[in-house]
Design a protein around this motif. Sequence first.
Motif, PDB file in Angstrom:
ATOM      1  N   CYS A 281       1.405   2.753   7.536  1.00 33.82           N
ATOM      2  CA  CYS A 281       0.107   3.187   7.022  1.00 33.82           C
ATOM      3  C   CYS A 281      -1.064   2.441   7.647  1.00 33.82           C
ATOM      4  O   CYS A 281      -2.230   2.814   7.431  1.00 33.82           O
ATOM      5  CB  CYS A 281       0.061   3.016   5.497  1.00 33.82           C
TER       6      CYS A 281
ATOM      7  N   ASN B  20       0.812  -1.201   0.000  1.00 29.04           N
ATOM      8  CA  ASN B  20       0.000   0.000   0.000  1.00 29.04           C
ATOM      9  C   ASN B  20       0.855   1.265   0.000  1.00 29.04           C
ATOM     10  O   ASN B  20       0.611   2.177  -0.795  1.00 29.04           O
ATOM     11  CB  ASN B  20      -0.935   0.003   1.209  1.00 29.04           C
ATOM     12  N   CYS B  21       1.881   1.307   0.885  1.00 28.74           N
ATOM     13  CA  CYS B  21       2.697   2.518   1.016  1.00 28.74           C
ATOM     14  C   CYS B  21       4.151   2.311   0.624  1.00 28.74           C
ATOM     15  O   CYS B  21       4.939   3.252   0.670  1.00 28.74           O
ATOM     16  CB  CYS B  21       2.612   3.071   2.429  1.00 28.74           C
TER      17      CYS B  21
END
Length: 367
Positions: free
Chosen positions: A359, A344-345
């Motif tokens: 995150c 995701n990050c």
Amino acid sequence: MGNSTLDHSRNKGPLIHRFLTMLFTAILAILCFWLLGFVVDDIGTWPGPVYAELEAQRLDQNVVKGADDVQRQIAETERRIVDQKARQELLRDSTANSQRTMVQLLEFQRSNLAKNVSPSPDERTALAESQRRFLTNQSQYQMLNEDIVKLDERQRNLTETQRTTERELAGLRKPIQQEFAALQRGHDLKVAGLKLGVLIPLLALGVVLFVEHRSGPYAPIIYAFGAAVMLKVGLVMHQYFPSRYFKYVLILSAIGIVLRTLIYLLRMMAFPKTDWLLKQYREAYEAFLCPTCSYPIRRGPLKYMSWTRRTIRKMPAQLGSTNDADEPYTCPMCSTRLYEECENCRAVRPSLLPSCQKCGHVRTVAG
């Protein structure tokens, strides 16, 4: 974004709430145990065989009556011996008094004769009366002594008769006592069956509730109820079953419980649940050890250090960082991926934990 859903399984509550939960769980277990005790005690009041009634039916009452007559005669003889001895004591005191009076009168007359003084008619009458009373008491004392000898002989004969009768009664009572023991044992087994007939279904209910709801929010209630029933079942079995049989029941039950627990632990290791795996992974990451093989995770400040699960907490804090602190990492011993990029990050996150520390992105942990 991270998963904001609240995990209710982690809501254990504040310390006072947990303490009160444990306290009231213990109180509930005690109250359930008392309630079961009342029920079991009421069942135990079921009347059983009465030995006196069985003896009245089976034993020859003529022999019993003869034994009772002998016992009454012995008691009467003992009472008469005591009475005769009490009368002897009175006669002994009276005789001693008569003897002292007679001796004093003789001394008085001897003193008067030495002075050429003749005894008066009253003195001669008193001396004669003392002599008569002394001789009469002696005669009565001897008669009482003869009565006591006869009574002693009678008592010995009655005692021997009593021994013979008691031996005869013991022989007659032996089969009656055996019959009563068999009847009492049968009654005890019936009572035990009734008690277990009430407790075993409750125990089965407790087992079913434990299997189906042991992880639910009302698990303490099930634990309290199950513990009370199990303890009461054990006490009932110990009370009514012979110890040589009960020890086998106890050891077999203990083996069954231990075996079931061992199988459960082995199945957890072979087919671990997510919560169990997360706990294992968390403890391993905290100790900087590989969750799979326990090899040290040498990355960042700990790249050139050596430690164990016990010594890691005693190591001083390492300042600074190295270039590989935020890079993916694989255990060199078992090839388990321990740190990787977050999808995701793109930050480096623990591979085996559910959330990214940067995150908060959550993903499913695989076993």
